[in-house]
Design a protein around this motif. Structure first.
Motif, PDB file in Angstrom:
ATOM      1  N   HIS A  87       5.121 -14.724  -9.576  1.00  0.00           N
ATOM      2  CA  HIS A  87       3.854 -14.637  -8.841  1.00  0.00           C
ATOM      3  C   HIS A  87       3.187 -16.011  -8.821  1.00  0.00           C
ATOM      4  O   HIS A  87       3.181 -16.696  -9.821  1.00  0.00           O
ATOM      5  N   ASP A 123      -1.485 -10.785 -13.670  1.00  0.00           N
ATOM      6  CA  ASP A 123      -0.176 -10.344 -13.214  1.00  0.00           C
ATOM      7  C   ASP A 123       0.743 -11.541 -13.065  1.00  0.00           C
ATOM      8  O   ASP A 123       0.885 -12.094 -11.992  1.00  0.00           O
ATOM      9  N   TYR A 128      -6.125  -6.460  -8.745  1.00  0.00           N
ATOM     10  CA  TYR A 128      -4.659  -6.517  -8.738  1.00  0.00           C
ATOM     11  C   TYR A 128      -4.147  -7.126  -7.422  1.00  0.00           C
ATOM     12  O   TYR A 128      -4.563  -6.721  -6.339  1.00  0.00           O
ATOM     13  N   HIS A 129      -3.266  -8.122  -7.543  1.00  0.00           N
ATOM     14  CA  HIS A 129      -2.659  -8.784  -6.383  1.00  0.00           C
ATOM     15  C   HIS A 129      -3.701  -9.353  -5.421  1.00  0.00           C
ATOM     16  O   HIS A 129      -3.552  -9.249  -4.194  1.00  0.00           O
TER      17      HIS A 129
HETATM   18 ZN    ZN Z   1       2.725  -8.086  -9.279  1.00  0.00          ZN
END
Ligand code: ZN
Length: 458
Positions: A194, A200, A329-330
């Protein structure tokens, strides 16, 4: 392809830094790098981790068949932008690498606003956040923008450029093997694909790196393999190249998004009752902190690959709030500030305590199982005197009663609701007094402590 090793006495090579600041610094240094499933971002990331612990880097050529997949072409990106009629960059990859759909094909030219809109991704509910999108297995290009940036695109057309490149290169992953007294392995796996997202993937990398230092600094029965690989395709590639080695994995943990909001969540292995599952459940219960335990499901992180039925490895996943359950998230809101020091330290502590359990656990037999043996006559009250004497005596009674060759020390600690350390210390006292002996044949994949004491360090 022998991974680099840290011998038991090689801990001097590991930087003696307090784990909290070291994890924070590593995250800061890794954050700006534009990672993907292949390319220089992964190499730069492994090089930085390699300044903390010895890393063996492996390159697997594009096109290599790996299980049911194929190593993709390598992707790298130099620059990307959307320019207005005044030549100003209104969207700029150099300002944030999430602005480009990861794995975008190259593009250069003038496009109408309508066409551009079809290649934009934004989050209307969070108008200042940039989403994270990928196009790994589709030939597409696109930009990720804030909703405000999208709304500001009022001109009839724009110049766009994505200066990316695909080539026959390789997929890169890194390993650090901390050799133990036996070749039974504990696998710790973190994804490294990522881009600028802190929880994350960088939190998992940071905790895995500190955990490697921790295990290198203690005596150990198990060998510990730390794998830093791109998500999905990296784990698949590793499994394809280590099918035989996989059978020596006694326990495993995927570390992913461990420092987000809320307490830690442990997702069990597909087996559901593997020792790592019992260990993580025990450690989290004992921590006194908020936590959750989930059963295995065939989606999530790389446990999907390790727990695919052809491998069915005893590998669980430790995370913070599960992926997809928190709005950051993301998105670009998964920033360095989103990751708290307390959450990082809590995740590392859960891992180090799990190591203590795995290393200290075992299956024992009470040699005087008829009636309670007399502890006083053997000096066991004395041995365990002091303020914790009552606890210690209780621990001995639990161990003597349940050491019937079927209950491990971890099971006994669980039943007694006592710390694993007290149970382990009491077991050592009982062994010294001749009341307890380790069962001769531990279950497959479990090295005995006796074997750990007698074998040479690899
Ligand atoms: Zn991820």
């Amino acid at each position: 392809m022998q991974a680099s090793t840290l011998a038991r006495d090689a801990t001097a090579t590991v930087r003696a830094t307090a784990p909290g600041p070291a994890m924070r610094q590593l995250i800061r240094d890794l954050f700006p790098i534009c990672r993907s499933i292949t390319g220089d971002g992964v190499r730069d990331t492994l090089a930085r981790i390699g300044r903390e612990i010895p890393i063996q880097v492996h390159e697997v050529p594009s096109g290599t068949p790996v299980l049911d997949w194929q190593v993709p072409r390598e992707w790298n990106i130099r620059d990307a932008w959307i320019k207005n009629s005044a030549g100003e960059r209104v969207v700029d990859f150099r300002a944030h690498n999430l602005h480009v759909v990861n794995y975008s094909v190259p593009v250069r030219g003038r496009v109408s606003r309508d066409e551009l809109q079809r290649h934009l991704h934004s989050l209307p509910a969070h108008p200042d956040w940039i989403p994270y999108r990928t196009s790994y297995y589709a030939e597409e290009w696109g930009f990720c923008v804030t909703e405000r940036q999208r709304e500001a695109l009022t001109e009839p057309d724009y110049d766009v450029c994505i200066d990316s490149e695909f080539r026959d290169g390789s997929l890169t992953y890194g390993e650090c093997l901390v050799a133990g007294a036996t070749d039974h392995e504990v696998l710790v796996s973190a994804h490294v694909c990522h881009p600028s997202l802190a929880n994350d993937n960088l939190s998992g990398i940071a905790v895995a790196t500190e955990l490697a230092k921790y295990v290198a600094a203690r005596p150990r029965r198990y060998s510990y393999r730390f794998l830093f690989a791109p998500g999905t395709i990296g784990a698949i590639t590793w499994l394809a190249q280590h099918e035989a080695r996989a059978s020596t994995i006694a326990h495993g943990l995927v570390l992913a998004g461990v420092a987000g909001p809320g307490g830690l969540t442990y997702k069990r292995s597909r087996r559901g009752n593997a020792i790592i599952d019992c260990t993580m459940g025990f450690v989290l219960r004992q921590s006194g902190a908020e936590y959750a335990v989930q059963d295995f499901s065939p989606y999530g992180h790389d446990e999907r690959q390790y727990c695919s039925p052809g491998f069915d490895l005893p590998v669980g996943c430790l995370m913070g709030a599960p992926w997809g359950t928190y709005p950051e998230y993301h998105t670009s809101a998964d920033s360095i500030e989103f990751v708290s020091d307390a959450a990082l330290s809590g995740a590392l502590r859960a891992c180090t305590e799990a190591v203590e359990v795995l290393e200290g656990d075992g299956l024992y037999l009470n040699l005087k199982p008829k009636g309670e043996p007399q502890l006083g006559r053997r000096g066991l009250y004395r041995t365990l005197g002091g303020p914790d004497a009552a606890d210690a005596q209780l621990a001995m009674l639990w161990i003597l009663n349940y050491s019937d060759g079927r209950h491990r020390l971890l099971d006994i600690a669980e039943k007694a609701a006592m710390s694993f350390g007290s149970i382990r210390r009491a077991a050592d006292a009982l062994i010294a007094a001749g009341l307890l002996v380790e069962c001769a044949a531990p279950p497959a994949g479990q090295p005995s402590r006796a074997a750990g004491r007698t074998r040479e360090v690899i």
